[in-house]
Design an enzyme around this catalytic site. Structure first.
Site, PDB file in Angstrom:
ATOM      1  CG  HIS A 103      -7.600   9.652  -7.285  1.00 21.60           C
ATOM      2  ND1 HIS A 103      -7.560   8.310  -7.610  1.00 21.60           N
ATOM      3  CD2 HIS A 103      -6.700  10.251  -8.094  1.00 21.60           C
ATOM      4  CE1 HIS A 103      -6.677   8.113  -8.568  1.00 21.60           C
ATOM      5  NE2 HIS A 103      -6.134   9.278  -8.892  1.00 21.60           N
ATOM      6  CG  HIS A 105      -5.238  14.467  -9.498  1.00 22.47           C
ATOM      7  ND1 HIS A 105      -3.968  14.209  -9.038  1.00 22.47           N
ATOM      8  CD2 HIS A 105      -5.655  13.332 -10.103  1.00 22.47           C
ATOM      9  CE1 HIS A 105      -3.629  12.968  -9.354  1.00 22.47           C
ATOM     10  NE2 HIS A 105      -4.632  12.411 -10.002  1.00 22.47           N
TER      11      HIS A 105
HETATM   12  P1  5GP Z   1      -3.660   9.025 -10.786  1.00 27.27           P
HETATM   13  O1  5GP Z   1      -2.340   8.792 -11.495  1.00 27.27           O
HETATM   14  O2  5GP Z   1      -4.335   7.714 -10.459  1.00 27.27           O
HETATM   15  O3  5GP Z   1      -4.559  10.005 -11.448  1.00 27.27           O
HETATM   16  O4  5GP Z   1      -3.271   9.724  -9.398  1.00 27.27           O
HETATM   17  C1  5GP Z   1      -2.788   9.031  -8.295  1.00 27.27           C
HETATM   18  C2  5GP Z   1      -2.108  10.027  -7.424  1.00 27.27           C
HETATM   19  O5  5GP Z   1      -1.903   9.442  -6.161  1.00 27.27           O
HETATM   20  C3  5GP Z   1      -0.725  10.455  -7.944  1.00 27.27           C
HETATM   21  O6  5GP Z   1      -0.714  11.859  -8.161  1.00 27.27           O
HETATM   22  C4  5GP Z   1       0.222  10.040  -6.835  1.00 27.27           C
HETATM   23  O7  5GP Z   1       1.235  10.980  -6.613  1.00 27.27           O
HETATM   24  C5  5GP Z   1      -0.684   9.901  -5.633  1.00 27.27           C
HETATM   25  N1  5GP Z   1      -0.227   8.930  -4.664  1.00 27.27           N
HETATM   26  C6  5GP Z   1       0.171   7.667  -4.928  1.00 27.27           C
HETATM   27  N2  5GP Z   1       0.512   7.051  -3.770  1.00 27.27           N
HETATM   28  C7  5GP Z   1       0.307   7.965  -2.778  1.00 27.27           C
HETATM   29  C8  5GP Z   1       0.470   7.920  -1.355  1.00 27.27           C
HETATM   30  O8  5GP Z   1       0.880   6.926  -0.753  1.00 27.27           O
HETATM   31  N3  5GP Z   1       0.139   9.036  -0.666  1.00 27.27           N
HETATM   32  C9  5GP Z   1      -0.313  10.166  -1.268  1.00 27.27           C
HETATM   33  N4  5GP Z   1      -0.603  11.206  -0.504  1.00 27.27           N
HETATM   34  N5  5GP Z   1      -0.485  10.248  -2.607  1.00 27.27           N
HETATM   35  C10 5GP Z   1      -0.173   9.154  -3.347  1.00 27.27           C
END
Ligand code: 5GP
Ligand code: ZN
Length: 141
Positions: A103, A105
């Site tokens: 993903h 951001h």
């Molecule tokens: P990472 O920490 O892997 O870079 O980002 C994962 C992102 O996914 C986090 O910012 C977190 O808030 C988001 N996230 C985790 N679970 C969910 C969910 O069920 N729905 C949505 N919309 N975002 C999620």
């Protein structure tokens, strides 16, 4: 397309099993709001094909994601008028990745928001930088 992973929360969002605030969808990509936003307008762009991270994702999906991120970031810019926008993308626990489906951001910034994304800029050791460039070029094949 890569099969969805049963234990992947983003695959469940793509499948519609978990709701999301959808922003954009096409055959390759989904963009939706992050439910733990750091700042207003924080959202995510993902490929529909499950891939754990940058290394695993297909080039066509990555291209579609960056194009979608550009479109979403433009809309975020107009909607919330941030002071700036970072595109942030983590690979691995050590980089802060918590969801193991690639993903990007779209991360709106506010002056003084304290997000720990910026690092100090001090001149590096040019010899060491040159050595590392050689190593990375060699690893690129
Ligand atoms: P990472 O920490 O892997 O870079 O980002 C994962 C992102 O996914 C986090 O910012 C977190 O808030 C988001 N996230 C985790 N679970 C969910 C969910 O069920 N729905 C949505 N919309 N975002 C999620
Ligand atoms: Zn997934």
């Amino acid at each position: 397309m890569a099969a969805p992973h049963d234990d992947c929360i983003f695959c469940k969002i793509i499948a519609g099993d978990i709701p999301c605030f959808k922003l954009l969808e096409d055959e390759r990509v989904l963009a939706f709001m992050d439910i733990n936003p750091f700042n207003d307008g924080h959202c995510l762009v993902i490929p529909k094909a499950h891939a754990e991270n940058l290394h695993a994702a297909a080039d066509d999906d990555l291209a579609a994601c960056i194009a979608a991120a550009k479109r979403v970031a433009g809309a975020v810019e107009r909607a919330v008028a941030p002071d700036g926008i970072n595109l942030v993308q983590a690979n691995g626990v050590g980089a802060g990745q918590s969801v193991f489906h690639f993903h990007i951001h779209v991360f709106p910034r506010r002056a003084g928001d304290g997000a720990m994304l910026n690092w100090r800029q001090e001149p590096g050791d040019m010899a060491r930088i040159g050595e590392l460039a050689d190593e990375i070029r060699a690893a690129m094949g």
